[in-house]
Enzyme design. Sequence first.
Site, mmCIF file in Angstrom:
data_model
loop_
_atom_site.group_PDB
_atom_site.id
_atom_site.type_symbol
_atom_site.label_atom_id
_atom_site.label_comp_id
_atom_site.label_asym_id
_atom_site.label_seq_id
_atom_site.Cartn_x
_atom_site.Cartn_y
_atom_site.Cartn_z
ATOM 1 N N CYS A 131 36.034 38.939 56.565
ATOM 2 C CA CYS A 131 37.441 38.202 56.996
ATOM 3 C C CYS A 131 37.816 37.080 56.146
ATOM 4 O O CYS A 131 38.692 36.608 55.827
ATOM 5 C CB CYS A 131 37.981 37.564 58.513
ATOM 6 S SG CYS A 131 37.230 39.151 59.336
ATOM 7 N N CYS A 134 39.146 35.985 52.813
ATOM 8 C CA CYS A 134 40.596 36.447 52.983
ATOM 9 C C CYS A 134 41.340 34.979 53.387
ATOM 10 O O CYS A 134 42.695 34.113 53.635
ATOM 11 C CB CYS A 134 41.319 37.242 53.435
ATOM 12 S SG CYS A 134 40.794 39.062 51.656
ATOM 13 N N HIS A 135 40.588 34.594 54.707
ATOM 14 C CA HIS A 135 41.266 33.860 55.616
ATOM 15 C C HIS A 135 40.915 32.050 55.811
ATOM 16 O O HIS A 135 41.574 31.895 56.126
ATOM 17 C CB HIS A 135 41.812 33.991 57.191
ATOM 18 C CG HIS A 135 42.298 36.379 57.125
ATOM 19 N ND1 HIS A 135 43.629 36.263 57.612
ATOM 20 C CD2 HIS A 135 42.263 37.204 56.957
ATOM 21 C CE1 HIS A 135 44.411 37.292 57.052
ATOM 22 N NE2 HIS A 135 42.684 37.766 56.920
ATOM 23 N N MET A 172 45.508 44.275 54.129
ATOM 24 C CA MET A 172 45.217 43.441 54.825
ATOM 25 C C MET A 172 44.514 45.323 55.500
ATOM 26 O O MET A 172 44.365 46.291 54.711
ATOM 27 C CB MET A 172 45.496 43.870 56.847
ATOM 28 C CG MET A 172 44.706 43.302 57.920
ATOM 29 S SD MET A 172 43.141 42.552 57.838
ATOM 30 C CE MET A 172 42.682 42.959 58.894
ATOM 31 N N HIS A 411 43.588 31.588 43.430
ATOM 32 C CA HIS A 411 42.160 33.051 43.285
ATOM 33 C C HIS A 411 42.091 33.425 42.500
ATOM 34 O O HIS A 411 41.487 32.701 41.992
ATOM 35 C CB HIS A 411 43.283 34.137 43.909
ATOM 36 C CG HIS A 411 42.478 35.235 44.405
ATOM 37 N ND1 HIS A 411 41.718 34.925 45.525
ATOM 38 C CD2 HIS A 411 42.536 36.576 44.325
ATOM 39 C CE1 HIS A 411 40.514 36.006 46.028
ATOM 40 N NE2 HIS A 411 41.091 36.898 45.281
ATOM 41 N N HIS A 453 47.253 39.905 41.920
ATOM 42 C CA HIS A 453 46.192 39.820 41.832
ATOM 43 C C HIS A 453 45.566 41.125 40.249
ATOM 44 O O HIS A 453 45.040 42.100 40.480
ATOM 45 C CB HIS A 453 45.173 41.024 43.044
ATOM 46 C CG HIS A 453 44.495 40.687 43.248
ATOM 47 N ND1 HIS A 453 43.149 41.016 42.755
ATOM 48 C CD2 HIS A 453 42.893 40.020 44.293
ATOM 49 C CE1 HIS A 453 41.870 41.109 43.355
ATOM 50 N NE2 HIS A 453 42.136 40.295 44.399
HETATM 51 FE FE1 DHE Z 1 36.529 39.590 44.549
HETATM 52 C C1 DHE Z 1 37.193 38.236 41.088
HETATM 53 C C2 DHE Z 1 37.586 36.104 45.490
HETATM 54 C C3 DHE Z 1 37.186 40.396 47.152
HETATM 55 C C4 DHE Z 1 35.676 41.982 43.430
HETATM 56 N N1 DHE Z 1 37.077 37.786 43.796
HETATM 57 C C5 DHE Z 1 37.103 37.562 41.920
HETATM 58 C C6 DHE Z 1 37.180 36.028 41.897
HETATM 59 C C7 DHE Z 1 37.590 35.110 43.519
HETATM 60 C C8 DHE Z 1 37.549 36.676 44.615
HETATM 61 C C9 DHE Z 1 38.096 34.169 43.511
HETATM 62 C C10 DHE Z 1 36.943 35.261 40.462
HETATM 63 C C11 DHE Z 1 36.003 35.115 40.062
HETATM 64 C C12 DHE Z 1 36.148 33.969 38.859
HETATM 65 O O1 DHE Z 1 36.826 34.662 38.173
HETATM 66 O O2 DHE Z 1 34.640 33.368 38.722
HETATM 67 N N2 DHE Z 1 37.378 38.849 46.436
HETATM 68 C C13 DHE Z 1 37.539 37.184 46.313
HETATM 69 C C14 DHE Z 1 37.521 36.607 48.048
HETATM 70 O O3 DHE Z 1 38.287 35.621 48.675
HETATM 71 C C15 DHE Z 1 38.215 38.295 49.084
HETATM 72 C C16 DHE Z 1 39.681 38.157 48.234
HETATM 73 C C17 DHE Z 1 37.690 38.376 49.602
HETATM 74 C C18 DHE Z 1 35.678 37.966 50.629
HETATM 75 O O4 DHE Z 1 35.954 38.171 51.105
HETATM 76 O O5 DHE Z 1 35.270 38.239 48.851
HETATM 77 C C19 DHE Z 1 37.842 39.348 47.637
HETATM 78 N N3 DHE Z 1 36.507 41.201 45.591
HETATM 79 C C20 DHE Z 1 36.744 41.499 46.393
HETATM 80 C C21 DHE Z 1 36.661 42.653 46.674
HETATM 81 O O6 DHE Z 1 37.129 43.839 48.029
HETATM 82 C C22 DHE Z 1 35.770 43.632 46.012
HETATM 83 C C23 DHE Z 1 37.197 44.565 45.512
HETATM 84 C C24 DHE Z 1 34.353 44.109 46.037
HETATM 85 C C25 DHE Z 1 33.904 43.302 46.422
HETATM 86 O O7 DHE Z 1 33.246 42.738 45.881
HETATM 87 O O8 DHE Z 1 33.899 42.634 47.717
HETATM 88 C C26 DHE Z 1 36.219 42.268 44.374
HETATM 89 N N4 DHE Z 1 36.769 40.168 43.034
HETATM 90 C C27 DHE Z 1 36.114 41.376 42.433
HETATM 91 C C28 DHE Z 1 36.073 41.841 41.042
HETATM 92 C C29 DHE Z 1 36.021 40.671 40.304
HETATM 93 C C30 DHE Z 1 36.530 40.118 41.669
HETATM 94 C C31 DHE Z 1 35.044 42.831 40.111
HETATM 95 C C32 DHE Z 1 35.975 39.869 38.876
HETATM 96 C C33 DHE Z 1 37.200 41.185 38.100
HETATM 97 C C34 DHE Z 1 36.999 40.037 36.391
HETATM 98 O O9 DHE Z 1 37.129 41.669 35.977
HETATM 99 O O10 DHE Z 1 36.416 39.424 36.576
#
Ligand code: DHE
Length: 613
Positions: A131, A134-135, A172, A411, A453
């Site tokens: 959680c 996101c929150h 969610m 984000h 996003h």
């Molecule tokens: Fe991510 C990028 C945060 C959930 C896969 N994710 C990012 C970035 C942030 C972020 C801040 C940018 C990083 C950067 O560029 O320096 N992500 C978060 C969260 O806060 C969130 C919503 C919830 C959490 O608890 O993490 C979250 N993210 C996910 C997922 O559920 C994903 C699909 C699978 C996982 O890892 O849990 C996921 N996030 C990704 C990926 C990127 C990413 C693959 C990089 C994308 C790219 O092409 O650079």
Amino acid sequence: GDRLPRNGDTVNGEAQYRQSCTYCHSFGGAPIEPPRPGPDLLDISMGISETWLGAWIDFPAEMIAAGAIPPENLEGYPYVMPDLLHPPVDVWDMVDFMVTQSDIGQIFDSEPVNLTSAQFEASRQDYFNLCAGCHGLFRTGATGPDIGALRSQAIGTDGLGAILHYGTPAGMGNFGQTGIMTDEQITNMAAYLQLPPPDAPPLPMVDIQASWDLVIPVASRPATPEHTRNWENYTGVVLRDAGQVAIIDGDNNEEIARLSTGFAVHILRSSSTGRYFYAIGRDGLVTMIDLWTTVPTIVANVKGCHDARSIDASKFPGFEDTYLIEGCYWPPQYVVYDGLTLEPIQRVDLPLVDMNGDPLVENRVASIVASHSRPEWVVSQKEAGFVSIVPYANPLDFSISANISTAKFLHDGGFDHTGDYFLVAANASNLMVAVNLNTQTLEALIPTGQVPHPGRGVNWIDPVYGWVNATSHIGEGKVTVYGADPVGNPAHAWQIVREITLPSSGSLFIKSHPASPWVLVDMTLSATGYDQDICAISKATGTLDRCFTVATNGKAVHFEFNMDGSEVMVSDWDPDGAVIVLDSTTLAEKRRFVNLTTPTGKFNVYNTAHDIY
Ligand code: DHE
């Protein structure tokens, strides 16, 4: 339709109603603020038949298609009621319960369970894992809304259980329906959220230094590649729940290594030469992988955060593989390391004051990009709403040199096609932010759909509007395309030029490569059955060309191209997952890498080092 008999099991109906309907609907009582997404149901039996009500719960999309609700009556609701996939008998029991209850009056919320200290600790860990991203760690909201104790008490025990179980079309997750949380975890979480959040520990420099593990010193690493493989065409695949990274050789189509990299690895970034991969785990563990050894090898580890999502290398000429920055979700800090050894150099606190001067309880580093034109990183401060500049030319000081006020909550984002602008989603404000990195000023705020996003986003040349950039959305089935060429096409710069409808909301990533005629979009969080599909927008026409199913076991998520852009990889995100490789022109499947545990992000060395997207 046939008239349904009035013989439902109202006890089961009540249980189903409480578990399914109570987040979106109240049943009598005072409204809450912000309001629930759906109407109050106390008078549900007046004006509509039980048959209609049952049909609406069972087949909402078909009812709308059939004109059962005039479109104007749906206006004002954030989304259309989803089909929660109840078996018909449960639907009928719910209808009978609601109709019976209408004559009785208000439904009162269930009391939260009393948590033992072990249950509280388990819920704290569940909250952190599922959680907090996101929150927010202190539940004040960011990508997701505020769910602090007061708001959670207003939603109520039943409503919290319902949203944890079924999620919403606004993004969610449906943690109960998909088995991510058990019924017991949901019940306990519904109680935990109504209690004040516990404190979180700091991570001082002395602890960061103690965590540093230089597995292979620089002098013991090869001076030239030990192999003849084209390591610039390696792609690192995050195997999220295995805490591993798989490395695929894109020339030979072989998986050549699988390395353990820490809890729920989030992303990889490449050093500027591409020789090293840096992996960041949600637990803040940084893992450095050398791609020049015969088999890719972990050469160093360090932990600068308790919770983290972002990392990047120094990319300005003269600083190749020199420094690395790790941004924390908690504590509110970033840490700069030596880029070859991961020796910690400096820990910097983030301001706990936002761009409006209001105090913050947490402030998280969201995306980080490394400028190719100046020795600096560009850092998004999620809660504060600042895009910050962190110069790295002075080896004694890596403090923030400028905080540019933009919008909340920042984000994910990336560069425009020139690298002069940083485009980042302020996804709770439904805005894309454009920051001019030459003047270090806010250039534009671009209104988007619900919860943009983009990942690192996408740049291409539109036939009418020239260079454009775009985002997809979690909360809306739409791609928003805006002009991104203030020099060549100033009239359209940062103006919306196209809005392309997708069949579903729930998109997480949009991507392309200069060699591909397509812009590709996923719909990973689709609540309407498109989570295994991807869509292709034609660069030549600027319109949606096709959507098609790629994933078979889980959800389709994230794209990465190979070095020359001739192929594109999509993840089939499942415990028994795969990486599916498509021809980037025909979009026909060429091969798949199977037996991958929860593959998510994929990062090609060349494209990641050079920011090609
Ligand atoms: Fe991510 C990028 C945060 C959930 C896969 N994710 C990012 C970035 C942030 C972020 C801040 C940018 C990083 C950067 O560029 O320096 N992500 C978060 C969260 O806060 C969130 C919503 C919830 C959490 O608890 O993490 C979250 N993210 C996910 C997922 O559920 C994903 C699909 C699978 C996982 O890892 O849990 C996921 N996030 C990704 C990926 C990127 C990413 C693959 C990089 C994308 C790219 O092409 O650079």
